[in-house]
Design an enzyme around this catalytic site. Structure first.
Site, PDB file in Angstrom:
ATOM      1  N   LYS A  13       0.826  -1.211   0.000  1.00  0.00           N
ATOM      2  CA  LYS A  13       0.000   0.000   0.000  1.00  0.00           C
ATOM      3  C   LYS A  13       0.861   1.262   0.000  1.00  0.00           C
ATOM      4  CE  LYS A  13      -2.232  -0.971   3.861  1.00  0.00           C
ATOM      5  NZ  LYS A  13      -1.569  -2.217   4.255  1.00  0.00           N
ATOM      6  N   ARG A  88      -9.366   0.870   9.244  1.00  0.00           N
ATOM      7  CA  ARG A  88      -8.967  -0.514   9.525  1.00  0.00           C
ATOM      8  C   ARG A  88     -10.040  -1.264  10.305  1.00  0.00           C
ATOM      9  NH1 ARG A  88      -2.960   0.544   9.285  1.00  0.00           N
ATOM     10  NH2 ARG A  88      -1.902  -1.446   9.454  1.00  0.00           N
ATOM     11  N   ARG A 122      11.748  -6.504   5.130  1.00  0.00           N
ATOM     12  CA  ARG A 122      11.448  -5.120   4.736  1.00  0.00           C
ATOM     13  C   ARG A 122      12.310  -4.107   5.497  1.00  0.00           C
ATOM     14  NH1 ARG A 122       5.352  -2.737   4.997  1.00  0.00           N
ATOM     15  NH2 ARG A 122       5.585  -2.810   7.259  1.00  0.00           N
ATOM     16  N   ARG A 153      11.530  -1.981  10.966  1.00  0.00           N
ATOM     17  CA  ARG A 153      10.479  -1.613  11.906  1.00  0.00           C
ATOM     18  C   ARG A 153      10.350  -2.633  13.028  1.00  0.00           C
ATOM     19  NH1 ARG A 153       5.216  -0.035   8.452  1.00  0.00           N
ATOM     20  NH2 ARG A 153       4.289  -1.062  10.251  1.00  0.00           N
ATOM     21  N   ARG A 164      -0.224  -9.106  13.534  1.00  0.00           N
ATOM     22  CA  ARG A 164      -0.793  -8.076  12.650  1.00  0.00           C
ATOM     23  C   ARG A 164      -1.670  -8.712  11.567  1.00  0.00           C
ATOM     24  NH1 ARG A 164       4.316  -5.312  10.645  1.00  0.00           N
ATOM     25  NH2 ARG A 164       2.970  -3.843   9.577  1.00  0.00           N
TER      26      ARG A 164
HETATM   27  P1  AMP Z   1       1.081   0.474   9.207  1.00  0.00           P
HETATM   28  O1  AMP Z   1       2.322   1.281   8.980  1.00  0.00           O
HETATM   29  O2  AMP Z   1      -0.093   0.956   8.408  1.00  0.00           O
HETATM   30  O3  AMP Z   1       1.318  -1.005   9.066  1.00  0.00           O
HETATM   31  O4  AMP Z   1       0.666   0.727  10.743  1.00  0.00           O
HETATM   32  C1  AMP Z   1       1.527   0.373  11.817  1.00  0.00           C
HETATM   33  C2  AMP Z   1       0.729   0.242  13.094  1.00  0.00           C
HETATM   34  O5  AMP Z   1       0.095   1.495  13.414  1.00  0.00           O
HETATM   35  C3  AMP Z   1      -0.425  -0.761  13.053  1.00  0.00           C
HETATM   36  O6  AMP Z   1       0.003  -2.084  13.296  1.00  0.00           O
HETATM   37  C4  AMP Z   1      -1.323  -0.229  14.169  1.00  0.00           C
HETATM   38  O7  AMP Z   1      -0.789  -0.544  15.446  1.00  0.00           O
HETATM   39  C5  AMP Z   1      -1.192   1.277  13.981  1.00  0.00           C
HETATM   40  N1  AMP Z   1      -2.212   1.804  13.061  1.00  0.00           N
HETATM   41  C6  AMP Z   1      -2.006   2.385  11.832  1.00  0.00           C
HETATM   42  N2  AMP Z   1      -3.170   2.734  11.268  1.00  0.00           N
HETATM   43  C7  AMP Z   1      -4.142   2.363  12.140  1.00  0.00           C
HETATM   44  C8  AMP Z   1      -5.568   2.428  12.126  1.00  0.00           C
HETATM   45  N3  AMP Z   1      -6.236   2.945  11.095  1.00  0.00           N
HETATM   46  N4  AMP Z   1      -6.238   1.958  13.221  1.00  0.00           N
HETATM   47  C9  AMP Z   1      -5.592   1.455  14.273  1.00  0.00           C
HETATM   48  N5  AMP Z   1      -4.259   1.339  14.351  1.00  0.00           N
HETATM   49  C10 AMP Z   1      -3.529   1.781  13.297  1.00  0.00           C
END
Ligand code: AMP
Length: 206
Positions: A13, A88, A122, A153, A164
Site C-alpha cells: 500500500k 482498519r 522489509r 520496523r 498483525r
Molecule cells: P502500518 O504502517 O499501516 O502497518 O501501521 C503500523 C501500526 O500502526 C499498526 O500495526 C497499528 O498498530 C497502527 N495503526 C495504523 N493505522 C491504524 C488504524 N487505522 N487503526 C488502528 N491502528 C492503526
C-alpha cells in the site's frame, strides 16, 4: 479524487501510494507514518499508541478517527486524499463516511505466506518513506533513493507480523464486504512486480 488503499500489512500500500498519490495530485496520508512520527516525537498520543503498535494491535478507534478528522480538514485535502492504513475497522469506515466518504477503494491482495516473507525482509527509509526488500539492497542500512538511514520496523518481527495478520483478518478484512456493498471496491493482484501493480491500480481507477 478520494481514494483508500485497503490490504494486509506488506501488500504494498505504501509503495503504491507514493506513485499513485503524486500522479493524482492528492496527499498520501499514511496513519502508520503519522503514528510513528508521534512516537518519535514522544507526543502524549505517540506514547499511548506505542504499546499497541509494538504488540501488533490496532490503536483505539477514537484516537485514529480524531487524528484523521484533523488531517482531512487541512487545506491540501480539499482536492481529495489517498488514505493508506485507514480505515482498519468498520467503526473507522463509518466515521469516514461522515467526514469525507471515499470515491473508490482499491483492495490490494497478496497471500499470507508472501506477506510474511516480504515483511521480515522489509526496510523502510526514515526520510523518504521508501520501502525496500533486503534481497534488493547492497547495503541494508542505506536508502538507495535518498541516501538516508533505513530502519527495520520493530513491528516487522515474525511474532508481531503474525499478530498483525491475525488482526487484519479479524478486524480489517470485513471492510472488503463493506465497500463492495457500496459499489466502491476495486480489487488488484498485489502479488507481482511493483510496476505491474501500479499499472493495474491505474487501470482500475480509470
Ligand atoms: P502500518 O504502517 O499501516 O502497518 O501501521 C503500523 C501500526 O500502526 C499498526 O500495526 C497499528 O498498530 C497502527 N495503526 C495504523 N493505522 C491504524 C488504524 N487505522 N487503526 C488502528 N491502528 C492503526
Amino acid at each position: 479524487m478520494k481514494l483508500i488503499f485497503l490490504g494486509p500489512p506488506g501488500a504494498g500500500k505504501g509503495t503504491q501510494a507514493l506513485g499513485v498519490g503524486s500522479r493524482l495530485n492528492v496527499p498520501h496520508i499514511s496513519t502508520g507514518n503519522m503514528l510513528r512520527a508521534a512516537v518519535r516525537n514522544e507526543t502524549p498520543m505517540g506514547l499511548a499508541a506505542k504499546k499497541y503498535m509494538d504488540a501488533g494491535k490496532l490503536v483505539p478507534d477514537e484516537v485514529l478517527i480524531e487524528m484523521v478528522r484533523e488531517r482531512l480538514s487541512m487545506a491540501d485535502c480539499r482536492k481529495g486524499y489517498l488514505l493508506d492504513g485507514f480505515p482498519r475497522t468498520v467503526e473507522q469506515a463509518e466515521a469516514l463516511e461522515e467526514i469525507a466518504p471515499p470515491d473508490c477503494v482499491v483492495n490490494i491482495t497478496v497471500p499470507d505466506e508472501k506477506l510474511l516473507e516480504r515483511l521480515t525482509g522489509r526496510r523502510v527509509c526514515t526520510k523518504c518513506s521508501g520501502t525496500f526488500h533486503i534481497s534488493k539492497l547492497t547495503d541494508e542500512r542505506i536508502c538507495p533513493v535518498c541516501g538516508w538511514t533505513l530502519m527495520h520496523r520493530e513491528d516487522d518481527q515474525p511474532v508481531t507480523i503474525r499478530e498483525r495478520l491475525r488482526v487484519y483478518h479479524e478486524q480489517t478484512a470485513p471492510l472488503i464486504g463493506y465497500y463492495e456493498g457500496k459499489g466502491k471496491l476495486r480489487t488488484v493482484d498485489g502479488d507481482c512486480k511493483p510496476e505491474d501493480v501500479l499499472e493495474s491500480i491505474l487501470s482500475a481507477l480509470e
